[in-house]
Every structure is written in C-alpha cells, then in structure tokens.
Design an enzyme around this catalytic site. Sequence first.
Site, PDB file in Angstrom:
ATOM      1  N   ASP A 148      -3.179   2.506  -5.890  1.00 51.15           N
ATOM      2  CA  ASP A 148      -2.021   2.540  -4.994  1.00 51.15           C
ATOM      3  C   ASP A 148      -1.842   1.280  -4.153  1.00 51.15           C
ATOM      4  O   ASP A 148      -1.008   1.256  -3.239  1.00 51.15           O
ATOM      5  CB  ASP A 148      -2.108   3.753  -4.073  1.00 51.15           C
ATOM      6  CG  ASP A 148      -3.397   3.780  -3.261  1.00 51.15           C
ATOM      7  OD1 ASP A 148      -4.310   2.990  -3.562  1.00 51.15           O
ATOM      8  OD2 ASP A 148      -3.496   4.597  -2.330  1.00 51.15           O
ATOM      9  N   GLU A 149      -2.596   0.233  -4.440  1.00 52.91           N
ATOM     10  CA  GLU A 149      -2.490  -1.000  -3.657  1.00 52.91           C
ATOM     11  C   GLU A 149      -2.430  -2.216  -4.571  1.00 52.91           C
ATOM     12  O   GLU A 149      -3.086  -2.252  -5.609  1.00 52.91           O
ATOM     13  CB  GLU A 149      -3.677  -1.149  -2.702  1.00 52.91           C
ATOM     14  CG  GLU A 149      -3.834  -0.018  -1.696  1.00 52.91           C
ATOM     15  CD  GLU A 149      -5.009  -0.257  -0.760  1.00 52.91           C
ATOM     16  OE1 GLU A 149      -5.124  -1.378  -0.218  1.00 52.91           O
ATOM     17  OE2 GLU A 149      -5.824   0.667  -0.582  1.00 52.91           O
ATOM     18  N   ASP A 201       0.864  -1.186   0.000  1.00 53.04           N
ATOM     19  CA  ASP A 201       0.000   0.000   0.000  1.00 53.04           C
ATOM     20  C   ASP A 201       0.901   1.236   0.000  1.00 53.04           C
ATOM     21  O   ASP A 201       1.614   1.496   0.967  1.00 53.04           O
ATOM     22  CB  ASP A 201      -0.883  -0.021   1.245  1.00 53.04           C
ATOM     23  CG  ASP A 201      -1.922   1.095   1.245  1.00 53.04           C
ATOM     24  OD1 ASP A 201      -1.879   1.958   0.346  1.00 53.04           O
ATOM     25  OD2 ASP A 201      -2.776   1.103   2.148  1.00 53.04           O
TER      26      ASP A 201
END
Length: 435
Positions: free
Chosen positions: A105-106, A9
């Site tokens: 973003d993960e 993350d």
Amino acid sequence: MERIIVHSDLNNFYASVERILNPDLAGKPIAVCGSKEERRGIVLAKSEEAKKFGVKTGDTIWQAQKKCPYLVTVPPHFKEYMHYSVKVKEIYAQFTDLIESYGIDECWLDLTRSTKVLPPFADMYTQRDGGRCYSPEYLRFIGDFIRNEVKSKLNLTVSCGVSFNKVFAKLGSDLKKPDGTTVIGKVNFEKVVAGLPVEDLLYVGKATAYKLHAIGLPTIGKLAAADDEEIKRLFGKNGQTLLKYARGEDTEEVKHMDEKRVYKSIGNSCTYAEDITDYDRAERLLYVLAESVASRLRESGQGLADTVHLWVRYGNLTDISVQKKVRHTALCGEIARHAFVLFKENVKPPFSVRSLGITVSGFDNGTSQITLDEACGNYKKLEAVEKCVDKIRKKHGYDKLQRGIIAEEPEQMKSDIKNSHLIKPANFTPPEDDI
C-alpha cells in the site's frame, strides 16, 4: 537539480477495499481480521472510525470488540487487495516509471523529470539562500493532484509526502492522515522535521530510538545537530546513516518500476488452531514455514541468507524472538533445522505455543562462493530438487506437493501457507530492519 520525490500511502487500505466490495460498510467502524475459528483472530487492518476507539493492528478480536462494541469484523480478501494495489500503481505510472514499492500500500515516485500528466503551474520556483528551488505551493499541488487521481478513479484515499529525498517524503506521508499532503521541501524542512521524535525517521526502530533518547537526542533536530564522532562511536557504521537521514542528506534513488525490490528480510508466520505442546509437532510446523520462506527467498533474487530468526508466541500471548548466524543457504531443510535448534534452546517443556514465525535475512545477492565441502556434498543436489519442486508447485498449485515430515499435519498438507500468511507477527521486527 532538486528532486521531487513523492511517498504515497493508501489510507486504511484493507478496510477501504472492503468498503468498495461492500458499500454497506461505509461509515462503520470495521476491522479486517484473521479467522477466529482457526485462532488467527487478530486485527490485520482497521478503519478510521475503529482507530478512534483505540483499535490497533495486532489486537485480538475480543480486545478490539471490547474497545469498540459496535465493531464490524470482516475476513481478509488478499487477492482483491493485490488487484487494487496494481490498479493504484497503474495510475502512478501515468506520472513516472520510477516507482518503488514499499509494501502493498505504499510507493515512492520520482517526478523530477516527469512531464507526463501534471498540468502547468505558475509559481513553480522560489528563492532560497541565493538559489532557486521548488516552491512549497508547487510541491503541494503535485501531492494533491496525485491524491485526487486515485480518489476519483478508484475511490481510495492516499496520504502523500512530497520532498527532495525518500526519507523525508516517507516522513511527510505519515504526518497528515487520512487523505492529506505534507510538503517537506528545501525551503521549510528544518522547521517541519526538527521537533519530530527520532522514531518517526525511516528505519529507526525501537532499539535505536531507545538509545537516542537515552543520550538526550529525542528529536530529529537534536540528532541532526549531534556530534558526528559521538554518533559514529555509539552506532558504528549506521551512525553516519542516521545523521544523513536526520539532516536531509539522503540521496538514495527511487528504483524503476520493473526493478526487483531489495528485501531486508523474508518471512512467514502462522497461528494454529490448537496450541503446540511437544517438540515433534513444533518441528513439523517449522518445516511448513521454512518451505514457504525458502521458496520466497529463491523467487526474490536476493541470493542466500546467513541469519535465521525464530518468533514464538505462547498461549498467554507473550512472545520471544531469537536468531542465529548460519552458513549462507536457501534450502528449506537447513532453515527448518536451524529454526528447530533455536526452538529447543529457547522453549523448554512444558510449553504451550500458539504461533510460530520464521524469517531469514543477511542476503548475499549471489556473491557468496561455494566451499569445497559444499561442492562435494549435497547442497547443489538439494538446491536443484527444491527448484524443481518450485516449478511443479507453480504449475499445479503450492499445496499439491508436500514433504513427508508434514504428513501428520493434515490441515497443513492442504494449506498454501506461502500465499495466505504474508502478514508478519504483530510487534515482531527482525533486528536487521532497525538501523
């Protein structure tokens, strides 16, 4: 064979990219915000320094500045965020091709059989219950190695959760931020997760968490020890999923990097420069949103949707969300009409509406059979027209071709809402996202 699943993350991703673009922002409390002039002035992302002042995603700019008088606000640069998201995934691809995105973003990574980059580690294994499993030290080494690769090559920090399943890996990445590694291995998982609140568990939303708290199951450990039949009675088919997740029995595989993501919902929202005060304008703006939703649905490969959700935020910043079941569809016109019906049923004049959002869910993945009425009607013709429009827009630009109903909205005629309004409304989660 025990799996090695990593959930990575990126920390404060938008704000971190803004600092790469402008190094003078280093160390300052910053917030990435929508346009104040267009009244899309809410916080989309914030730096760690801003978080310490209580700045939250979804705050209006004035709320955030009241909490943090020295807050620096910057506009979003979505193309740059996508660029760095791709770059991060290129680093992950050095380790494995089993990379499943969970937003920009993960990602989950499956490193179980990967020997691409990781250097040797002496004490890889430990004993547990008479068997051999990976040592916590080795799993931490993996998470730290990945974090350091991203930091050294892109100057971005990552929090990593390392576990034997996707649910616990995701849980772990949330526990040590920013720039940390949390191991939830077979050796220690009961000790790590038992005392955590149930809402920390993946896909447990507000409604499910409220019910679990109400029946005396506020922690993951208490949920794991709960009676199977009672949970199934209260939560139906999702009850078994809840128990499986809480007990560390999730076996879902990490998808290949080339495999299309499976979406639970697809939507768009927009905040307007002037409040909407009449039904005619609301209908026009719902068509604009429906265009982008229908186009994204067709691109997703998820087939047709059977549920339309409408989100409405009023001028006083209160909001509502409603939904209805519909016949399976991917047509803009049908989605817009259903959304407008929901609007008229739930928003009565006089009204002052600041923002609108449409989301569709309940995808059939191409399994629905077309009815005789649909075959004899216009559905297929309309579908062919909308696909043709998709091709024209892809070649010449999304905003180059618009529906006639939108002609009275000159700003919307020039807007590429599909690619510039991908952030869901704050605090809005369709019910299907909540097990």
